[in-house]
Design a protein around this motif. Structure first.
Motif, PDB file in Angstrom:
ATOM      1  N   LYS A   1      43.139  40.925  47.233  1.00 50.25           N
ATOM      2  CA  LYS A   1      43.107  42.074  46.317  1.00 50.25           C
ATOM      3  C   LYS A   1      44.322  42.024  45.413  1.00 50.25           C
ATOM      4  O   LYS A   1      45.450  42.032  45.890  1.00 50.25           O
ATOM      5  CB  LYS A   1      43.099  43.384  47.119  1.00 50.25           C
ATOM      6  CG  LYS A   1      42.734  44.589  46.277  1.00 50.25           C
ATOM      7  CD  LYS A   1      42.633  45.815  47.145  1.00 50.25           C
ATOM      8  CE  LYS A   1      42.097  47.016  46.396  1.00 50.25           C
ATOM      9  NZ  LYS A   1      42.773  47.324  45.138  1.00 50.25           N
TER      10      LYS A   1
ATOM     11  N   GLU B   1      42.595  45.679  40.726  1.00 49.72           N
ATOM     12  CA  GLU B   1      41.301  44.977  40.738  1.00 49.72           C
ATOM     13  C   GLU B   1      40.544  45.258  42.024  1.00 49.72           C
ATOM     14  O   GLU B   1      41.125  45.704  43.007  1.00 49.72           O
ATOM     15  CB  GLU B   1      41.531  43.468  40.612  1.00 49.72           C
ATOM     16  CG  GLU B   1      41.824  43.019  39.197  1.00 49.72           C
ATOM     17  CD  GLU B   1      41.740  41.503  39.065  1.00 49.72           C
ATOM     18  OE1 GLU B   1      41.385  40.843  40.054  1.00 49.72           O
ATOM     19  OE2 GLU B   1      42.029  40.995  37.972  1.00 49.72           O
ATOM     20  N   ARG B   2      39.228  44.976  41.980  1.00 49.30           N
ATOM     21  CA  ARG B   2      38.437  45.095  43.211  1.00 49.30           C
ATOM     22  C   ARG B   2      38.840  43.955  44.145  1.00 49.30           C
ATOM     23  O   ARG B   2      39.269  42.903  43.682  1.00 49.30           O
ATOM     24  CB  ARG B   2      36.947  44.954  42.885  1.00 49.30           C
ATOM     25  CG  ARG B   2      36.378  46.084  42.066  1.00 49.30           C
ATOM     26  CD  ARG B   2      34.874  45.915  41.927  1.00 49.30           C
ATOM     27  NE  ARG B   2      34.533  44.790  41.054  1.00 49.30           N
ATOM     28  CZ  ARG B   2      34.218  44.924  39.761  1.00 49.30           C
ATOM     29  NH1 ARG B   2      34.210  46.106  39.209  1.00 49.30           N
ATOM     30  NH2 ARG B   2      33.922  43.882  39.019  1.00 49.30           N
TER      31      ARG B   2
ATOM     32  N   GLU C   1      30.633  42.526  38.219  1.00 46.25           N
ATOM     33  CA  GLU C   1      31.330  41.681  37.253  1.00 46.25           C
ATOM     34  C   GLU C   1      30.340  41.108  36.225  1.00 46.25           C
ATOM     35  O   GLU C   1      30.613  41.067  35.032  1.00 46.25           O
ATOM     36  CB  GLU C   1      32.039  40.545  37.988  1.00 46.25           C
ATOM     37  CG  GLU C   1      33.181  39.970  37.192  1.00 46.25           C
ATOM     38  CD  GLU C   1      34.252  39.331  38.071  1.00 46.25           C
ATOM     39  OE1 GLU C   1      34.244  39.582  39.291  1.00 46.25           O
ATOM     40  OE2 GLU C   1      35.083  38.598  37.520  1.00 46.25           O
TER      41      GLU C   1
END
Lengths: 112, 272
Positions: free
Chosen positions: A68, A72-73, B38
């Motif tokens: 991680k 961000e994811r 994404e």
């Protein structure tokens, strides 16, 4: 021209291992990397890629771990194991032999 | 964009029939969701509507039926491989253990028992202890699977391997050697009239004290015949460890990675 599925089948594991040999990648990056690096010739679908990655992971050739970055994811990033490096070396040697053999038989002539 | 029930439902649907364990299923769902988000971000950046982005991203991802089938097939292959990997050593250790235990029981039964009964006792002990030996066999298998096989296949240290296997085999033989004594003792205590004891000796009252007689016989044998009592078992342990080390060496050096055909790859390429 779209490649024959059967023709591609034997090479998919090798190209995934080769892509991960350069740098650890997550699934989306891997799909994009293969598509751009092969100039669109080897566009591997996600439906093919993920089961293949899980198989390679189960066989100890790649290792997946969650990462991680800030903002961000979290992503599951895949990298090559030592066994994977060894397997890639063997596969690439076989691939070179195969290409050489086929090229010798074709004799540089195009049948297209 | 972050809450997309249709995407979650699609992933859940694919994974529901895959036969994967729940924790792995949750990990894969997270991974696929991240991938699809994404992909959708990219499509939306190229001017697609959200609905179109979701629909095309799911179509691009793959056929759900095929995906489910592939995941199920891979999981079954993994389960089978895992079951076979556990079954073979357990079976091998159990048979080996039962043979050893039967031999020990026949050797150390009270000398007052007639030869025929001693032989019958050995056979009876073999059958009964085949069941009894599962526990030490299972423990030895776990040690084999977890400790010895956990090392990478390309890392083989002969001495380390030999020492490890000596410990495993030694512990296993000790366990199985003690098991007939424990079995006779338990039978004598809980079921002195059992068929098992009557096959060992016609008089159950003698067999009731058999564990002590066996212990005494072992102690006497150890004092009187130290070569047979200590050297032979030690040699057995070392020979067993040596044989398994050789087998392990052959696995490490000659076996190609899983699912790989045997090939003559040059040594320099292998090393590279």
């Amino acid at each position: 021209m779209k490649l024959d599925r059967e023709l591609l089948k034997g090479a998919t594991e090798t190209i995934v291992l080769a892509a991960l040999d350069r740098q650890p990648l997550h699934g989306y990056q891997l799909v994009e990397h293969l598509r751009t690096q092969s100039e669109g010739i080897l566009a591997l679908g996600e439906g093919t890629l993920y089961p293949l990655l899980y198989k390679l992971e189960a066989n100890g050739l790649v290792r997946g771990r969650w990462e991680k970055s800030a903002g961000e994811r979290r992503k599951r990033v895949y990298s090559l194991t030592r066994k994977g490096h060894r397997c890639l070396a063997e596969r690439s040697a076989q691939w070179e032999q195969l290409v050489r053999g086929v090229t010798l038989i074709l004799g540089g002539k195009s049948y297209a | 964009m972050r809450n997309l029930p249709s995407v979650d439902e699609w992933i859940r649907d694919v994974l529901s029939g895959s036969g994967l364990p729940m924790n792995q299923r949750a990990d894969i769902a997270d991974e696929w969701r991240d991938h699809l988000l994404e992909r959708m971000d990219t499509k939306r950046a190229n001017g697609m509507t959200l609905d179109d982005a979701v629909r095309t991203a799911l179509v691009d991802f793959g056929n759900p039926v095929q995906l489910r089938r592939q995941l199920r097939g891979a999981q079954r292959a993994r389960d089978l491989r895992s079951a076979l990997a556990k079954t073979r050593p357990i079976a091998a250790w159990t048979i080996g253990g039962a043979l050893c235990a039967g031999g020990v029981a026949a050797m150390f039964l009270p000398t007052s028992a007639p030869v025929a009964h001693r032989l019958m006792g050995g056979c009876g002990a073999f059958l009964a202890i085949a069941l009894f030996a599962i526990v030490p066999a299972f423990l030895a298998s776990l040690v084999e699977l977890r400790v010895v096989r956990s090392q990478p296949v390309d890392e083989f240290h002969p001495l380390r391997s030999f020492v490890r296997w000596s410990l495993v085999v030694g512990a296993f033989l000790t366990g199985t050697a003690l098991s007939p004594i424990a079995l006779v003792g338990l039978c004598g205590y809980f079921a002195p009239d059992s068929v098992f004891l009557s096959t060992l000796h016609p008089n159950p009252e003698i067999m009731y004290g058999a564990p002590w007689l066996i212990w005494r016989n072992i102690a006497v044998a150890a004092c009187e015949v130290p070569v047979r009592s200590f050297v032979i078992p030690t040699l057995m342990i070392l020979a067993g460890a040596f044989a398994i080390t050789l087998y392990e060496r052959s696995r490490c050096v000659d076996t190609p990675p899983d699912d790989e055909p045997r090939t003559s790859v040059p040594a320099d390429v292998r090393a590279g």
